[in-house]
Design a protein around this motif. Sequence first.
Motif, short mmCIF file in Angstrom:
data_model
loop_
_atom_site.label_atom_id
_atom_site.label_comp_id
_atom_site.label_asym_id
_atom_site.label_seq_id
_atom_site.Cartn_x
_atom_site.Cartn_y
_atom_site.Cartn_z
N GLY A 122 5.78 -9.61 -3.03
CA GLY A 122 4.89 -8.73 -2.30
C GLY A 122 3.45 -9.18 -2.47
O GLY A 122 3.15 -10.09 -3.24
N THR A 123 2.53 -8.53 -1.77
CA THR A 123 1.12 -8.89 -1.86
C THR A 123 0.52 -8.29 -3.13
O THR A 123 1.09 -7.40 -3.77
CB THR A 123 0.35 -8.36 -0.64
N ARG B 145 1.91 -0.11 -6.38
CA ARG B 145 3.10 0.30 -7.14
C ARG B 145 2.71 0.70 -8.57
O ARG B 145 3.22 1.69 -9.11
CB ARG B 145 4.14 -0.81 -7.17
N ASP C 234 -2.08 -6.38 -3.25
CA ASP C 234 -2.38 -4.98 -2.97
C ASP C 234 -1.14 -4.10 -3.13
O ASP C 234 -1.23 -2.97 -3.61
CB ASP C 234 -2.95 -4.83 -1.55
N GLU C 235 0.01 -4.63 -2.72
CA GLU C 235 1.26 -3.88 -2.91
C GLU C 235 1.60 -3.73 -4.38
O GLU C 235 2.10 -2.68 -4.82
CB GLU C 235 2.40 -4.57 -2.15
#
Length: 207
Positions: A100-101, A108, A103-104
């Motif tokens: 994922g990025t 989380r 930012d993701e």
Amino acid sequence: MKAIGITQFLEKSFDTYDIEGEWLDSFGLIEKNFKMSVTGDSGHGKTEFVVKFVKEICLKFKVKADYFSYEQGHSKSLQTAIQRNNMEEVKGKVMFMTGGTFDELLARLKRRASARIVIIDSQDYSELSTKQYKLLVKSFPKKSFIIVSWAKNEKPKNQAARDIEYMSCIKVYVNSFKAHPRSRFGGNKPFVIWDKKDSTPVQQKLF
């Protein structure tokens, strides 16, 4: 800025994972917000070591871990490592993400009751920068971070990974299925990931 005197410093207590046996011999009494760098060449057991280590902490101390598998994703090889180490014993405690990025990742970790231990495998594949790593540590001071990276001449291959290793309180070099730790918490005895007395073929047992 906050200043404390010698007496206050000596009276200060720290939360630790009171590990035992071979884990204690290799890593000492680990603080609960430890930072670990794991480096090694491909095929020498980095992922196997991390899976074993995370299971030990999550099983004994009932904490959660998020494993961000940027490099292998939800692959057969990672599934095999999970099966081999009987990770069902920590079912509900360890989650495996397909990267994922950044930012993701931040989103989380900001969630309520998010994981206490965060694994990024690998720094090279995710291209985690020194700046991003510092932001993670600053934003989540109570979490532990394990960053896996590729090796060149027994050191992390790129500059960001070398920076992260320098900032880590536990540095682990993995070679020929043995982990060689340098821990600020003590221990520092080599940790055997795979015992040659085991009859299972290496190519099937580890990666």
